[in-house]
Design an enzyme around this catalytic site. Structure first.
Site: not given
Ligand code: GAR
Length: 215
Positions: A65, A90, A93, A109, A143-144
């Protein structure tokens, strides 16, 4: 005008919402680059269509990472951004990366944080029998899925809902609150002071039905 770098891993519908909000004049900013850790994702096409430079840095090309994040940082900093926007990015970090962009990095989120950090948030909200679910934009800290909240949009969970239907409605909410948080940041109205408390400066309020949360 603020300079923004958006990080994605997938479809980039939130990226699109921000591109559109810049085009309409809602956000006083420009996207300097879109960085994806995956090749060939639809979000990169959206960037291309909007004439935004695209960067692909695959995490698979790195041993750990730390080196992946260092490569991203170098590439991001070449654009001198004021704001980093995680939009469906996804990868977890490193503390170094997060500290480097402290106070100038947002994440979105799909839950009403602090509930349901991590993955499978829609399923978890359903299984818990929650009456409401939603999405949150927050400043990124070490914090995640923690960090001070900038804005939250709640939605009601219906008896007929499944994870897919929730995801669809949440997406629609996300496309409203993410541009709004970016708009406020770019207008210097939303800041994370050293004390770690979000401050919204001015008399602006979220659109009807939205809940603005200060931590
Ligand atoms: C979104 O729903 C966002 O909230 C989620 O991924 C999706 C991306 O959609 N994020 C997470 O789960 C972060 N852990 P998109 O690529 O269409 O914007």
């Amino acid at each position: 005008e603020k300079s923004i770098v958006v990080l994605i891993s997938g479809s980039g519908s939130n990226l699109q919402a921000i591109i559109d909000a810049i085009a309409s004049g809602q956000i006083n900013g420009r996207i300097a680059a879109v960085l994806s850790n995956k090749e060939g994702v639809f979000g990169l096409e959206r960037a291309q269509k909007a004439g935004i430079p695209q960067i692909v840095i695959s995490h698979k090309d790195f041993d750990d990472r730390e080196s992946f994040d260092a490569a991203m940082m170098q590439s991001i900093d070449a654009h001198n951004p004021d704001l980093i926007v995680l939009a469906g990015f996804m990868r977890i970090l490193t503390p170094e990366f997060v500290r480097h962009y402290q106070g100038r990095m947002f994440n979105i989120h799909p839950s009403l944080l602090p509930k349901y950090k991590g993955l499978h948030t829609h399923q978890r909200a359903l299984e818990a029998g929650d009456k409401q679910h939603g999405c949150t934009v927050h400043f990124v800290t070490e914090e995640l899925d923690g960090g001070p909240l900038a804005i939250q949009a709640p939605i009601d969970i219906l008896a007929t809902d499944c994870a897919d239907s929730l995801q669809q409605r949440i997406h629609r909410s996300e496309h409203q609150i993410y541009p709004l948080a970016v708009e406020w940041f770019c207008a210097d109205r939303l800041t994370l002071p050293v004390s770690g408390t979000v401050q919204l400066d001015g008399d602006n309020l979220p659109p009807e039905g939205y809940q603005f949360t200060q931590e």
